[in-house]
Write a protein that holds these residues in place. Sequence first.
Motif, short mmCIF file in Angstrom:
data_model
loop_
_atom_site.label_atom_id
_atom_site.label_comp_id
_atom_site.label_asym_id
_atom_site.label_seq_id
_atom_site.Cartn_x
_atom_site.Cartn_y
_atom_site.Cartn_z
N UNK A 1 -11.59 -0.66 1.15
CA UNK A 1 -11.82 0.54 0.35
C UNK A 1 -11.24 1.80 0.99
N UNK A 2 -9.94 1.87 1.23
CA UNK A 2 -9.39 3.08 1.85
C UNK A 2 -9.45 4.29 0.92
N UNK B 1 -2.74 -2.46 1.86
CA UNK B 1 -1.65 -2.94 1.02
C UNK B 1 -1.02 -4.19 1.61
N UNK B 2 -0.83 -4.23 2.91
CA UNK B 2 -0.21 -5.40 3.51
C UNK B 2 -1.11 -6.63 3.36
N UNK C 1 2.18 4.81 -0.72
CA UNK C 1 1.37 3.63 -0.53
C UNK C 1 0.06 3.69 -1.31
N UNK C 2 -0.49 4.87 -1.54
CA UNK C 2 -1.74 4.96 -2.29
C UNK C 2 -1.60 4.40 -3.70
N UNK D 1 -2.26 -0.31 -7.62
CA UNK D 1 -1.63 -1.32 -8.49
C UNK D 1 -1.93 -2.72 -7.98
N UNK D 2 -1.72 -2.97 -6.68
CA UNK D 2 -1.93 -4.31 -6.13
C UNK D 2 -3.41 -4.68 -6.17
N UNK D 3 -4.29 -3.73 -5.88
CA UNK D 3 -5.73 -3.99 -5.94
C UNK D 3 -6.15 -4.35 -7.37
N UNK D 4 -5.69 -3.57 -8.34
CA UNK D 4 -6.03 -3.83 -9.74
C UNK D 4 -5.47 -5.17 -10.19
#
Length: 129
Positions: free
Chosen positions: A14-15, A52-53, A107-108, A113-116
């Motif tokens: 959760x950044x 993200x990584x 990156x935010x 996008x990747x989390x969703x």
Amino acid sequence: MTFATYMITVLLTFPLLIFLILSVLFKRWPRTEKHAIRLAADITTPLFLGAVSFLWFEVWSAGSYWVFVTILLLVGAMFTYYYAKVYEELQPKKLVKGLWRLLFILVMPIYLVVFTYGFVSSMFTYFSS
């Protein structure tokens, strides 16, 4: 698992929440709102990069992890080239600070996008089985 492992997991999961909490806390100090957001962004950039990584690895497997690293290296190279064109002499401190903030800005949204995508695909997998 130890307490430190749990804390690292929460920080990398959760950044965005950490960024919001830090920006609210830093606004309490007698500095400007702009400074508070910049400081919170500077602190949470490594969290976003790590998140993200890890998310990239989980969603698309290790085979496509090189794409993320390549994109980061290209952004760094393009930013350095642009900085060298605009300013005749390179000032390493300003260059790193600018690149660090550019990485936060890039990156935010990638994290979101990747989390969703990972969340939605996990829900489809869960409910389809």
